[in-house]
Design an enzyme around this catalytic site. Sequence first.
Site, PDB file in Angstrom:
ATOM      1  N   ARG A 134      75.701 -10.109 135.567  1.00 16.50           N
ATOM      2  CA  ARG A 134      74.962 -11.229 134.936  1.00 16.50           C
ATOM      3  C   ARG A 134      74.357 -10.787 133.601  1.00 16.50           C
ATOM      4  NH1 ARG A 134      72.488 -13.515 140.649  1.00 16.50           N
ATOM      5  NH2 ARG A 134      74.240 -14.902 141.084  1.00 16.50           N
ATOM      6  N   ASP A 137      73.773  -8.087 139.434  1.00 16.22           N
ATOM      7  CA  ASP A 137      72.794  -8.298 138.361  1.00 16.22           C
ATOM      8  C   ASP A 137      73.299  -7.710 137.039  1.00 16.22           C
ATOM      9  OD1 ASP A 137      71.233  -9.498 140.297  1.00 16.22           O
ATOM     10  OD2 ASP A 137      70.194  -7.636 140.804  1.00 16.22           O
TER      11      ASP A 137
END
Length: 308
Positions: A151, A148
Amino acid sequence: MKVTVVGAGAVGASCAEYIAMKNFASEVVLVDIKEGFAEGKAMDLMQTASLNGFDTKITGTTADYSKTADSHVAVITSGIPRKPGMTREELIGINAGIVKDVTANLVKNSPNVIIIVVSNPMDTMAYLVHKTSGLPKERIIGMGGALDSARFKYRLAEALAAPISDVDGMVIAAHSDTGMLPLYSKATRNGVPVSEFLNDEQKASVIEETKVGGATLTKLLGTSAWYAPGAAVSVMVQAIACDQKKMIPCSLMLDGEYGESDICLGVPAIIGKNGVEKIVNITLTEEEKAKFAEAAKAVRDVNGDLKF
Ligand code: NAI
């Protein structure tokens, strides 16, 4: 160093490939329940060795766990991925049984193993491994924050029109569309807070796109992503194998840290040869603290569906 990867599907094979390409492990054993599948993936990957210049030996087995004996690290990617429109939480019914069974087999053959949990809903699956494996808590690490955060950095770099290497940022809390907490207040471009460069609209967009990063890819691909998840796992395995003491956000069993206990949630930690060497306590804003507590509540609700 020997690494076992259970599940030779999209994420498992990608992670085995990245581990081999980085050349730090002596052996990777792929395990899958589908007859011949892990053997086939292993053979295909081994046939890239002379092309890609690695010496890691990759083998495959159809669930013969004796082949995984004395693994230093085991990665659990077995289970079903989500389809477009599904949440990670909807996978619990099938994946909990698989993860519990796989964990028992891994620990039986490698009592000192460090387990990295990838299968979704990951925070709950990591909790399940804590409750059923008998391993010390330092040896169970959920993979979510590494992916995450990657990202988040991708979205920040895009909004800043900057190279990704200029950008730093971290995502903590839950590995779910709603429970993810990108720490915008601490994100930087070469040490300068990103708020110096981005307006409120851009901030909101970066945060939202990060949180739905997995869902966006699932919609495009028809199944969940594998390159970045595989790469994120390989970074964690390397931190253990090479005793890097690298700070990585991971889903860990909390015992009072960040105000939570008896739950696995994403927090920054130092990862080295013993697994979790230390949980790092960073100061959150009041808003971030509230969001962390909200994410904990949602994960606790999902954990309530587990049957041990
Ligand atoms: P996939 O379907 O490509 O591969 C899963 C593999 O697990 C299949 O080959 C299947 O035969 C195998 N498997 C099923 N039951 C098994 C068992 N009992 N023993 C051994 N192998 C078994 O799925 P993919 O895309 O690789 O995703 C795997 C899991 O990882 C999913 O639950 C997905 O949601 C999760 N995931 C988690 C991420 C994270 O950030 N934590 C990121 C991406 C995926």
